[in-house]
Write a protein that holds these residues in place. Sequence first.
Motif, mmCIF file in Angstrom:
data_model
loop_
_atom_site.group_PDB
_atom_site.id
_atom_site.type_symbol
_atom_site.label_atom_id
_atom_site.label_comp_id
_atom_site.label_asym_id
_atom_site.label_seq_id
_atom_site.Cartn_x
_atom_site.Cartn_y
_atom_site.Cartn_z
ATOM 1 N N ALA A 1 -3.452 8.096 -5.084
ATOM 2 C CA ALA A 1 -2.813 8.594 -6.307
ATOM 3 C C ALA A 1 -2.633 10.108 -6.344
ATOM 4 O O ALA A 1 -1.615 10.580 -6.873
ATOM 5 C CB ALA A 1 -3.593 8.107 -7.529
ATOM 6 N N GLN B 1 -1.650 12.249 -4.157
ATOM 7 C CA GLN B 1 -0.407 12.694 -3.529
ATOM 8 C C GLN B 1 0.790 12.447 -4.446
ATOM 9 O O GLN B 1 1.683 13.291 -4.567
ATOM 10 C CB GLN B 1 -0.215 11.990 -2.182
ATOM 11 N N PHE B 2 0.792 11.289 -5.113
ATOM 12 C CA PHE B 2 1.856 11.014 -6.072
ATOM 13 C C PHE B 2 1.775 11.980 -7.261
ATOM 14 O O PHE B 2 2.799 12.407 -7.792
ATOM 15 C CB PHE B 2 1.771 9.572 -6.571
ATOM 16 N N LEU C 1 12.605 11.300 -11.197
ATOM 17 C CA LEU C 1 12.507 10.353 -10.086
ATOM 18 C C LEU C 1 13.577 10.536 -9.074
ATOM 19 O O LEU C 1 14.524 10.962 -8.980
ATOM 20 C CB LEU C 1 12.558 8.921 -10.603
ATOM 21 N N ALA D 1 -1.216 3.061 -7.209
ATOM 22 C CA ALA D 1 -1.332 4.491 -6.926
ATOM 23 C C ALA D 1 -0.142 5.259 -7.493
ATOM 24 O O ALA D 1 -0.307 6.354 -8.038
ATOM 25 C CB ALA D 1 -1.445 4.723 -5.423
ATOM 26 N N PHE D 2 1.044 4.673 -7.386
ATOM 27 C CA PHE D 2 2.242 5.314 -7.923
ATOM 28 C C PHE D 2 2.147 5.478 -9.433
ATOM 29 O O PHE D 2 2.408 6.553 -9.969
ATOM 30 C CB PHE D 2 3.482 4.489 -7.555
ATOM 31 N N VAL D 3 1.765 4.410 -10.120
ATOM 32 C CA VAL D 3 1.687 4.468 -11.585
ATOM 33 C C VAL D 3 0.646 5.488 -12.029
ATOM 34 O O VAL D 3 0.922 6.346 -12.883
ATOM 35 C CB VAL D 3 1.390 3.066 -12.165
ATOM 36 N N ALA E 1 4.757 14.385 -8.573
ATOM 37 C CA ALA E 1 5.230 14.174 -9.943
ATOM 38 C C ALA E 1 5.071 15.441 -10.778
ATOM 39 O O ALA E 1 5.936 15.770 -11.595
ATOM 40 C CB ALA E 1 4.470 13.019 -10.582
ATOM 41 N N VAL F 1 0.065 0.470 -3.383
ATOM 42 C CA VAL F 1 1.026 1.571 -3.562
ATOM 43 C C VAL F 1 1.565 1.586 -4.996
ATOM 44 O O VAL F 1 1.749 2.662 -5.579
ATOM 45 C CB VAL F 1 2.161 1.470 -2.528
ATOM 46 N N ALA F 2 1.786 0.420 -5.588
ATOM 47 C CA ALA F 2 2.281 0.376 -6.973
ATOM 48 C C ALA F 2 1.257 0.954 -7.946
ATOM 49 O O ALA F 2 1.607 1.745 -8.832
ATOM 50 C CB ALA F 2 2.627 -1.059 -7.357
ATOM 51 N N GLY G 1 -0.715 8.026 -10.305
ATOM 52 C CA GLY G 1 -0.356 9.372 -9.889
ATOM 53 C C GLY G 1 0.794 9.957 -10.668
ATOM 54 O O GLY G 1 0.754 11.119 -11.087
ATOM 55 N N VAL G 2 1.825 9.161 -10.895
ATOM 56 C CA VAL G 2 3.004 9.675 -11.603
ATOM 57 C C VAL G 2 2.690 9.953 -13.061
ATOM 58 O O VAL G 2 3.102 10.983 -13.610
ATOM 59 C CB VAL G 2 4.198 8.706 -11.448
#
Length: 192
Positions: free
Chosen positions: A149, A151-152, A192, A88-90, A156, A85-86, A92-93
């Motif tokens: 990623a 979806q994030f 955020l 994918a978050f980085v 974003a 998740v971390a 994607g965002v």
Amino acid sequence: MRDLLLFLKSNTLALVGLLTLLLLVGAITIGPWITPYTPTKLDILHKLEGPTFAHWLGTDAFGRDVLTRIMYGGRATLTIGVGVVAVAFVIGVVFGMLAGFTGGWVDSIIMRIVDAILAFPALVLAIALAAAFGPSLQNAMLAVAITLAPQFARVARSQALSVSVKPYVEAAVSLGLPPQRILFRYIFVNGL
């Protein structure tokens, strides 16, 4: 923080869920240091026992303590889940904020790639990417992160689009601040 406490006070089910989650994470985190058993030691004399005071969840077909195995396995599972998740978050965002802030052809290219990834079923794409990357845990984690990623990135991008028209962003642009500073100092922080 105050809003979270008010929400938990008014929603009993959410409070029970949070406490259960904290209990599980606590057991996974500190459990392996306090358990008297190892997850791999065989004890054939005590195989398939039900729950007792010695083995709270019983034993498996080889006599191993089930609770100990859950605590040790939970550490790996929690690490993998948080890592995926971390990443994918980085990914994607960063790409979503970049697409929403810059707009134009950069936005079009990034969002068409996101749409192409979202067109495939996530599980099938993750299996295909893991097979293409090669057999390892890190490659499998990266494959799952790539499928999560987009979806994030969509969220974003929408946040970047809504924040980039705010007066403080327009003021930063009119002052001539570099785009990287505007993106990370104003859009990322306030999105955020």
